[in-house]
Design a protein around this motif. Structure first.
Motif, PDB file in Angstrom:
ATOM      1  N   GLY A 160      24.680  59.507  49.695  1.00 22.56           N
ATOM      2  CA  GLY A 160      25.826  59.169  49.841  1.00 22.56           C
ATOM      3  C   GLY A 160      25.540  58.007  51.203  1.00 22.56           C
ATOM      4  N   MET A 161      25.571  58.338  51.742  1.00 22.71           N
ATOM      5  CA  MET A 161      25.119  58.389  53.728  1.00 22.71           C
ATOM      6  C   MET A 161      24.753  56.650  53.626  1.00 22.71           C
ATOM      7  SD  MET A 161      26.151  60.740  55.588  1.00 22.71           S
ATOM      8  CE  MET A 161      26.323  62.501  54.912  1.00 22.71           C
ATOM      9  N   ASN A 162      25.438  55.989  54.449  1.00 20.07           N
ATOM     10  CA  ASN A 162      24.326  54.616  54.069  1.00 20.07           C
ATOM     11  C   ASN A 162      23.311  54.927  55.356  1.00 20.07           C
ATOM     12  OD1 ASN A 162      25.348  55.095  57.474  1.00 20.07           O
ATOM     13  ND2 ASN A 162      26.957  53.884  57.096  1.00 20.07           N
ATOM     14  N   GLN A 163      22.703  53.282  55.622  1.00 25.74           N
ATOM     15  CA  GLN A 163      21.555  54.345  56.874  1.00 25.74           C
ATOM     16  C   GLN A 163      21.481  54.591  57.485  1.00 25.74           C
ATOM     17  OE1 GLN A 163      19.313  49.707  56.185  1.00 25.74           O
ATOM     18  NE2 GLN A 163      17.234  51.262  54.768  1.00 25.74           N
ATOM     19  N   LYS A 164      22.312  54.252  58.475  1.00 26.90           N
ATOM     20  CA  LYS A 164      22.470  54.502  59.954  1.00 26.90           C
ATOM     21  C   LYS A 164      22.932  56.503  59.655  1.00 26.90           C
ATOM     22  CE  LYS A 164      25.578  53.704  64.052  1.00 26.90           C
ATOM     23  NZ  LYS A 164      26.367  54.667  64.235  1.00 26.90           N
ATOM     24  N   GLU A 165      23.834  56.333  59.049  1.00 28.74           N
ATOM     25  CA  GLU A 165      24.037  57.702  58.675  1.00 28.74           C
ATOM     26  C   GLU A 165      22.943  58.430  58.821  1.00 28.74           C
ATOM     27  OE1 GLU A 165      28.723  57.818  57.776  1.00 28.74           O
ATOM     28  OE2 GLU A 165      27.651  57.658  56.166  1.00 28.74           O
ATOM     29  N   THR A 166      22.147  58.045  57.960  1.00 31.23           N
ATOM     30  CA  THR A 166      20.786  59.016  57.301  1.00 31.23           C
ATOM     31  C   THR A 166      19.785  58.833  58.431  1.00 31.23           C
ATOM     32  OG1 THR A 166      21.230  58.032  54.777  1.00 31.23           O
ATOM     33  CG2 THR A 166      19.294  58.679  55.343  1.00 31.23           C
ATOM     34  N   LYS A 167      19.650  58.264  59.160  1.00 27.60           N
ATOM     35  CA  LYS A 167      18.987  58.302  60.011  1.00 27.60           C
ATOM     36  C   LYS A 167      18.826  58.979  60.960  1.00 27.60           C
ATOM     37  CE  LYS A 167      15.851  55.333  63.569  1.00 27.60           C
ATOM     38  NZ  LYS A 167      16.610  53.870  64.378  1.00 27.60           N
ATOM     39  N   GLU A 168      20.630  59.073  61.677  1.00 26.93           N
ATOM     40  CA  GLU A 168      21.156  59.848  61.982  1.00 26.93           C
ATOM     41  C   GLU A 168      20.572  61.501  62.391  1.00 26.93           C
ATOM     42  OE1 GLU A 168      23.976  57.310  64.692  1.00 26.93           O
ATOM     43  OE2 GLU A 168      24.724  58.233  63.044  1.00 26.93           O
ATOM     44  N   LEU A 169      20.893  61.545  60.967  1.00 28.89           N
ATOM     45  CA  LEU A 169      20.986  63.309  60.003  1.00 28.89           C
ATOM     46  C   LEU A 169      19.735  63.603  59.798  1.00 28.89           C
ATOM     47  CD1 LEU A 169      23.898  63.284  57.587  1.00 28.89           C
ATOM     48  CD2 LEU A 169      23.480  63.982  59.931  1.00 28.89           C
ATOM     49  N   MET A 170      18.856  62.990  60.288  1.00 29.59           N
ATOM     50  CA  MET A 170      17.133  63.058  60.505  1.00 29.59           C
ATOM     51  C   MET A 170      16.680  63.328  61.888  1.00 29.59           C
ATOM     52  SD  MET A 170      15.947  60.173  57.588  1.00 29.59           S
ATOM     53  CE  MET A 170      13.964  60.107  58.187  1.00 29.59           C
ATOM     54  N   GLN A 171      17.133  62.433  62.351  1.00 39.43           N
ATOM     55  CA  GLN A 171      17.016  62.650  63.556  1.00 39.43           C
ATOM     56  C   GLN A 171      17.144  64.504  64.105  1.00 39.43           C
ATOM     57  OE1 GLN A 171      18.639  59.957  65.848  1.00 39.43           O
ATOM     58  NE2 GLN A 171      16.808  58.943  65.982  1.00 39.43           N
ATOM     59  N   LEU A 172      18.573  65.052  63.406  1.00 39.31           N
ATOM     60  CA  LEU A 172      19.610  66.102  63.903  1.00 39.31           C
ATOM     61  C   LEU A 172      18.380  66.974  63.040  1.00 39.31           C
ATOM     62  CD1 LEU A 172      21.528  67.664  65.172  1.00 39.31           C
ATOM     63  CD2 LEU A 172      23.079  67.333  62.731  1.00 39.31           C
ATOM     64  N   PHE A 173      18.349  66.677  61.854  1.00 42.02           N
ATOM     65  CA  PHE A 173      17.331  68.318  61.331  1.00 42.02           C
ATOM     66  C   PHE A 173      16.258  68.336  61.662  1.00 42.02           C
ATOM     67  CE2 PHE A 173      18.977  65.936  57.427  1.00 42.02           C
ATOM     68  CZ  PHE A 173      20.177  66.629  57.301  1.00 42.02           C
ATOM     69  N   THR A 174      15.464  67.317  62.871  1.00 45.84           N
ATOM     70  CA  THR A 174      14.106  67.485  62.852  1.00 45.84           C
ATOM     71  C   THR A 174      15.065  68.118  64.649  1.00 45.84           C
ATOM     72  OG1 THR A 174      13.527  65.071  62.592  1.00 45.84           O
ATOM     73  CG2 THR A 174      12.213  66.453  64.088  1.00 45.84           C
ATOM     74  N   GLN A 175      15.839  67.853  65.074  1.00 42.14           N
ATOM     75  CA  GLN A 175      15.936  68.605  66.272  1.00 42.14           C
ATOM     76  C   GLN A 175      16.311  70.487  66.421  1.00 42.14           C
ATOM     77  OE1 GLN A 175      19.686  66.453  67.597  1.00 42.14           O
ATOM     78  NE2 GLN A 175      18.175  65.660  69.222  1.00 42.14           N
ATOM     79  N   VAL A 176      17.305  70.087  64.527  1.00 42.34           N
ATOM     80  CA  VAL A 176      17.361  72.031  64.814  1.00 42.34           C
ATOM     81  C   VAL A 176      16.017  72.536  63.971  1.00 42.34           C
ATOM     82  CG1 VAL A 176      18.217  73.594  62.199  1.00 42.34           C
ATOM     83  CG2 VAL A 176      19.666  71.104  63.370  1.00 42.34           C
ATOM     84  N   ASN A 177      14.707  71.816  64.061  1.00 43.53           N
ATOM     85  CA  ASN A 177      13.454  72.695  63.434  1.00 43.53           C
ATOM     86  C   ASN A 177      13.371  73.135  65.084  1.00 43.53           C
ATOM     87  OD1 ASN A 177      10.609  71.446  62.089  1.00 43.53           O
ATOM     88  ND2 ASN A 177      11.898  73.132  61.071  1.00 43.53           N
ATOM     89  N   LYS A 178      13.509  71.882  65.714  1.00 47.81           N
ATOM     90  CA  LYS A 178      12.627  72.641  67.126  1.00 47.81           C
ATOM     91  C   LYS A 178      12.965  74.040  67.913  1.00 47.81           C
ATOM     92  CE  LYS A 178      11.159  67.820  68.086  1.00 47.81           C
ATOM     93  NZ  LYS A 178      11.567  66.848  68.611  1.00 47.81           N
ATOM     94  N   GLN A 179      14.206  73.603  67.206  1.00 48.04           N
ATOM     95  CA  GLN A 179      15.081  75.162  68.124  1.00 48.04           C
ATOM     96  C   GLN A 179      14.363  76.237  66.716  1.00 48.04           C
ATOM     97  OE1 GLN A 179      19.071  75.011  67.529  1.00 48.04           O
ATOM     98  NE2 GLN A 179      19.024  73.867  69.581  1.00 48.04           N
ATOM     99  N   GLY A 180      13.466  76.534  65.959  1.00 47.67           N
ATOM    100  CA  GLY A 180      12.478  77.019  65.717  1.00 47.67           C
ATOM    101  C   GLY A 180      13.495  78.446  64.130  1.00 47.67           C
ATOM    102  N   ILE A 181      14.265  77.047  63.895  1.00 46.53           N
ATOM    103  CA  ILE A 181      14.889  77.278  61.639  1.00 46.53           C
ATOM    104  C   ILE A 181      14.199  76.394  60.874  1.00 46.53           C
ATOM    105  CG2 ILE A 181      16.489  76.915  60.976  1.00 46.53           C
ATOM    106  CD1 ILE A 181      18.773  76.939  63.178  1.00 46.53           C
ATOM    107  N   THR A 182      13.969  76.940  60.627  1.00 44.42           N
ATOM    108  CA  THR A 182      13.145  76.534  58.976  1.00 44.42           C
ATOM    109  C   THR A 182      14.049  76.184  58.340  1.00 44.42           C
ATOM    110  OG1 THR A 182      11.290  78.888  59.328  1.00 44.42           O
ATOM    111  CG2 THR A 182      11.557  76.948  57.376  1.00 44.42           C
ATOM    112  N   ILE A 183      13.793  74.990  57.739  1.00 42.74           N
ATOM    113  CA  ILE A 183      14.721  74.136  56.583  1.00 42.74           C
ATOM    114  C   ILE A 183      13.781  73.480  55.475  1.00 42.74           C
ATOM    115  CG2 ILE A 183      15.776  71.617  56.234  1.00 42.74           C
ATOM    116  CD1 ILE A 183      16.114  71.551  59.281  1.00 42.74           C
TER     117      ILE A 183
END
Lengths: 260, 340
Positions: free
Chosen positions: A185-208
């Motif tokens: 239900g997110m628009n493209q921009k939101e999706t893109k930004e969230l994906m970046q966030l997930f990558t950053q979270v993952n970089k902190q050592g959190i498995t997703i």
């Protein structure tokens, strides 16, 4: 990647609702520090699987292990104690709380719910409260919501509401984060930004572990993909392998005509 | 920062007002008014207690009138039959009420929403029937009369005897302050936040590691402890307890106080207790009308002001501030809104 240990192991898991086998003899494991995606058509049993892992429902058969701990059929709050946190498919926020207050709920495991120290306002209690507040500030900066901390979470945009949920989940200090269709239900921009966030979270050592419909998102984001259909595992592998796999095409598009 | 200074001023005003309230009886000559004010204090303690579980945790109970009764009867029986002083009967009423509250909470809180309401109604009625029928212990429909006043308090050479309504006021006020303080300390803690999270979304709260059932039962027990304290104070203040006081109507009255004052608000509980105590005294002549009016008030409140009187005040404050802001700054720059 093979040298890394599995953080989550699902072993021959089954769950039926009446006559419907929502999850059927499903086994897979999630490697530490990976972004692992679960994909499959509607009704494939993805959300049931999430509910089984987080303890909302109990399996009929099978085991779920987190590192070396058996977490099968534990209560959701016990599973959260083991370091599993989640977001919900239909965003679940606390309607009467601000962004800060909502994220602060995630610090429960850190501050604890003991009454006596709270009533006596012990030194330890005050120290933990302070540390928890600092941690929330850090997390809200990280997810980009610090400026909105005093607004009611439920009044934010859809994308930001999801960020609040993620902030709250991060506040529990998880080692495994489960995201149930986080960009639905997110628009493209939101999706893109969230994906970046997930990558950053993952970089902190959190498995997703992520459930998703969006193939683009899954392909760019994940290290490993498990495709399920009718509660069973179809295929598993890195995005390149999954992308053009005939079984996946079949599950999503239907059986190809084999007229010669 | 401006904010901390503001809250410091607010705190100073509150403390000053809190101390000033102790001198209220000096301005009141009529003992009947003093009696009503004392009743308000007891009801405020009840409303604070019920608000903990209804307002802050979202679990509706219509059995708290019975907990009030347990506190009152325990104090009455211990004082009359065993000759214990108020300073012993009060803690014991709190303990006994907490134990009963814990047991009922442990069974009842496995249920949700309307089923929990039904269960608390049933338990409340059972307890009330015990008051009414266990004549040997509770005096049956006659109740227990002649409960002694608390012993004279001596501070240095100054004596504070409990002879008239005016003398009880400081004691009751101290307990209400204690109740407010404990409520605040609980709410502003991990436990209190867990309760509000449960109220707002149980599933999400549990996913954050909050043990939902345990938290609910604990809060239910604390909530019944407040009612036990109010009951003990009531017995020694009125010197008489009788079963009809603690019937279903009492539970509804306390719930109405919380709803009208504003759920999840300390000031709301006190305001609700004041409004209802005064209006019920005003309606003394026509008790039949009382429940009718309460019912009407609840419906109006839920439909138009779900957050009670406190919600109305906050709305008015917000509007006032908005208007002020508009007058001061006709054009608000977007950058000006940032917190940094």
């Amino acid at each position: 990647m093979n040298s890394k240990a599995a953080i989550l192991t699902v072993d021959q898991l089954s769950k039926s609702f009446g006559g419907v086998k929502a999850v059927n003899n499903l086994s897979f494991s999630v490697t530490q520090n990976n972004i692992h995606a679960i994909i499959g058509p509607n009704g494939a049993g993805k959300s049931t699987l999430f509910n089984l892992i987080t303890g909302v429902i109990s399996p009929d058969q099978g085991k779920i292990r987190l590192l070396n701990n058996d977490i099968t059929s534990l209560r959701p709050d016990k599973i959260a104690q083991h370091g599993v946190s989640r977001t919900f498919q239909n965003i679940r926020l606390f309607p009467d709380m601000t962004v800060f207050e909502t994220a602060f709920i995630g610090t429960y495991l850190f501050t604890g719910g003991k009454l006596l120290p709270a009533i006596l306002r012990t030194k330890e209690f005050r120290k933990k409260e302070r540390q928890a507040k600092e941690r929330i500030e850090e997390i809200l900066q990280f997810v980009g919501l610090w400026e909105m901390r005093n607004e009611y979470a439920a009044k934010l945009s859809y994308g930001n509401q999801r960020r609040v949920e993620i902030a709250r989940a991060l506040a529990t200090n998880p080692s495994l984060l489960l995201l149930d269709e986080p960009t639905a239900g997110m628009n493209q921009k939101e999706t893109k930004e969230l994906m970046q966030l997930f990558t950053q979270v993952n970089k902190q050592g959190i498995t997703i572990l992520i459930i998703a419909h969006d193939m683009h998102l899954v392909n760019t984001l994940s290290d490993q993909i498990t495709v399920i259909n009718f509660g069973e595992k179809l295929v598993e592998g890195p995005p390149e392998v999954i992308h053009n796999h005939p079984a996946v095409m079949e599950a999503y598009m239907g059986r190809a005509e084999v007229n010669a | 920062m401006d904010l901390t200074k503001k809250s410091g001023v607010r705190k100073a005003i509150l403390i000053f007002a809190g101390i000033a309230l102790f001198f209220l009886p000096l301005g009141i000559v009529n003992p009947y008014f003093m009696y009503i004010i004392n009743l308000i204090l007891i009801y405020a303690l009840l409303a604070l207690g019920l608000d903990l579980i209804v307002g802050y945790t979202g679990q509706v109970s219509v059995g708290h009138g019975a907990f009030f009764g347990v506190g009152a009867y325990v104090a009455a029986i211990l004082a009359k039959n065993f000759g214990l002083s108020f300073w012993l009967t009060l803690p014991l009423s709190i303990v006994v009420t907490s134990v009963i509250g814990f047991m009922i909470g442990f069974i009842g809180l496995k249920l949700i929403e309307e089923y929990l309401v039904m269960a608390t109604l049933a338990f409340g009625t059972i307890i009330w029937l015990v008051f009414l029928n266990w004549t040997d212990l509770t005096g049956g429909p006659m109740g227990i009369a002649g409960i002694p006043a608390p012993p004279t308090v001596k501070i240095g050479s100054v004596e504070f005897p409990f002879l008239q309504y005016h003398d009880y006021y400081p004691l009751l006020l101290i307990f209400v302050y204690l109740g407010i303080l404990i409520t605040r300390l609980i709410i502003k803690s991990g436990f209190g936040r867990a309760c509000t999270a449960i109220r707002d979304d149980e599933l999400a709260a549990q996913a954050m590691g909050i043990p939902v059932f345990k938290t609910k039962v604990t809060m239910f027990t604390i909530s019944s402890a407040f009612c036990g304290a109010a009951g003990g104070l009531y017995a020694h203040f009125l010197h008489v307890v009788s079963p009809e006081t603690f019937a279903f109507g009492m539970s509804v009255t306390i719930l109405t106080m919380v709803m009208i004052g504003g759920q999840g608000s300390i000031a709301g509980a006190v305001i609700g207790a004041s409004i209802l105590t005064i209006s019920s005294e005003a309606l003394r002549e026509t008790p039949e009308l009382r429940m009718l009016i309460y019912g009407f008030m609840i419906v109006v409140m839920i439909m138009f002001f779900p957050k009670g009187m406190m919600g109305v005040f906050q709305m008015m404050k917000k509007r006032f501030l908005q208007r002020k802001e508009q007058l001061e700054k006709p054009t608000v720059e977007k950058e000006g809104l940032s917190y940094e």
